[in-house]
Design an enzyme around this catalytic site. Structure first.
Site, PDB file in Angstrom:
ATOM      1  N   PRO A 146      -0.207   0.141  -5.387  1.00 46.71           N
ATOM      2  CA  PRO A 146      -0.027  -1.272  -5.159  1.00 46.71           C
ATOM      3  C   PRO A 146      -0.973  -1.840  -4.135  1.00 46.71           C
ATOM      4  O   PRO A 146      -0.871  -1.539  -2.954  1.00 46.71           O
ATOM      5  CB  PRO A 146       1.387  -1.332  -4.623  1.00 46.71           C
ATOM      6  N   GLU A 147      -1.867  -2.661  -4.557  1.00 43.63           N
ATOM      7  CA  GLU A 147      -2.645  -3.491  -3.642  1.00 43.63           C
ATOM      8  C   GLU A 147      -2.220  -4.934  -3.912  1.00 43.63           C
ATOM      9  O   GLU A 147      -1.292  -5.173  -4.669  1.00 43.63           O
ATOM     10  CB  GLU A 147      -4.146  -3.283  -3.866  1.00 43.63           C
TER      11      GLU A 147
ATOM     12  N   HIS B 154      13.286  10.185  -8.854  1.00 43.39           N
ATOM     13  CA  HIS B 154      12.814   9.571  -7.603  1.00 43.39           C
ATOM     14  C   HIS B 154      13.233   8.117  -7.464  1.00 43.39           C
ATOM     15  O   HIS B 154      12.519   7.311  -6.889  1.00 43.39           O
ATOM     16  CB  HIS B 154      11.296   9.694  -7.463  1.00 43.39           C
TER      17      HIS B 154
ATOM     18  N   ARG C 185       6.334   9.781  -4.266  1.00 44.88           N
ATOM     19  CA  ARG C 185       5.750  10.363  -3.046  1.00 44.88           C
ATOM     20  C   ARG C 185       6.474   9.905  -1.777  1.00 44.88           C
ATOM     21  O   ARG C 185       6.202  10.435  -0.706  1.00 44.88           O
ATOM     22  CB  ARG C 185       4.259  10.033  -2.974  1.00 44.88           C
TER      23      ARG C 185
ATOM     24  N   ARG D  39     -18.488  -5.285  15.197  1.00 50.58           N
ATOM     25  CA  ARG D  39     -17.885  -4.001  14.813  1.00 50.58           C
ATOM     26  C   ARG D  39     -18.932  -3.087  14.212  1.00 50.58           C
ATOM     27  O   ARG D  39     -19.843  -3.533  13.536  1.00 50.58           O
ATOM     28  CB  ARG D  39     -16.759  -4.233  13.803  1.00 50.58           C
TER      29      ARG D  39
END
Length: 284
Positions: free
Chosen positions: A2-3, A108, A127, A165
């Site tokens: 999931p993004e 799960h 997971r 940065r």
DNA sequence: CATTTCACCTGGTGGC
DNA sequence: TGCCACCAGGTGAAAT
């Protein structure tokens, strides 16, 4: 899975099904690490509340919850105010699914919320990298992402994120305190479309490159949302339907395959501990 | 302080 | 078939 685009797709799907629905039954699996708010307190907090709306912030799904005692919505009653939030982060393999109670329970499955409509909201996560949090807004602040929203950020603000940065631009894109919602797929894809090598120092990108990157990122995310996200292995939306943006990937998981623009084989390197894919010709 | 590495988990794939 | 190494949408804590 999931993004930003996948989370947005799931949040919209869940919202469509559970809006105005009441939580009448709560079952939480015994995996304490999943629950940022202890499971007992979370179960007590959720029980009896109504879903007012479900939306996305960064990679988080935020469910706005109304009080336990709440009259059914009518034209004469003002929009009820959210007084609690249920915040779901899907980690790497998490899913939120709306099913019937009779639907077979997938392996799960860690959360089952029985709803007054007769439907069931389930959280499944092999997971267990996902995280679930309950906030009572009388006692704590509403959820807020630390980073900026990539879909609406201005040129100036975007450029200022990277100024001074030295870390690689891909690592900066993945840092959720700078931008929230960008993960491995969309970092690689947006850098390809902007023509920028993932290892370039973020502070040394030119103004023009930064603007190309901001626009490429926005376009990639918007198209992915339109296509229901990327189903790389087993990602599905709240209705169990796969996305289609994986068909549009130019570099992600295309190691050795010809670049869609110049036919040069796509390369894979390790950067910030993540598989990183790019075209050595199209990206400088 | 900024940046990098690693641990947290399960499952799928491909080589031998 | 088994065993092993390696890979996978993320992130926060520890190390540098």
């Amino acid at each position: 899975m999931p993004e930003l685009p996948e989370v947005e797709t799931i949040a919209r799907g869940v919202n469509k099904w559970v809006r105005d629905d009441r939580i009448v039954d709560v079952w939480l699996a015994n995996h304490p690490a999943l629950f940022k708010t202890p499971a007992t307190r979370q179960a007590k907090g959720l029980e009896g509340r109504v879903f007012l709306s479900v939306h996305r912030t960064g990679k988080h799904i935020v469910c706005e919850l109304g009080p336990v005692l709440l009259a059914p919505r009518s034209k004469h009653v003002a929009q009820p105010v959210s007084d609690a939030q249920w915040i779901v982060h899907l980690g790497m393999t998490g899913r939120l699914l709306v099913t019937t109670p009779e639907a077979p329970v997938a392996a799960h499955t860690h959360v089952r919320l029985g709803l007054s409509s007769g439907r069931e909201l389930r959280f499944v996560d092999p997971r267990r990298f996902g995280r679930l949090e309950f906030r009572d807004l009388a006692r704590s602040e509403a959820f807020a992402a630390s980073g900026a929203e990539p879909l609406t950020i201005s040129s100036e603000e975007f450029a200022s994120l990277f100024r001074g940065r030295r870390l690689p631009i891909k690592a900066a894109l993945l840092n959720q305190t700078l931008l929230s919602g960008v993960g491995n797929i969309y970092a690689d894809e947006s850098l390809f479309h902007a023509g920028i090598r993932p290892r370039r120092s973020s502070g040394r990108l030119t103004k023009a490159e930064l603007e190309r990157l901001r626009l490429a990122l926005r376009q990639v995310l918007e198209q992915a949302i339109r296509l229901g996200g990327s189903s790389v292995s087993d990602y599905v939306d709240a209705d169990g339907v796969r996305g289609f943006f994986q068909l549009e990937h130019c570099v992600y998981l295309r190691t050795g395959l010809p670049c869609r623009r110049c036919q040069t084989p796509i390369r894979r390197i390790l950067l910030a501990g993540r598989g990183t894919h790019f075209c050595p010709i199209c990206q400088r």
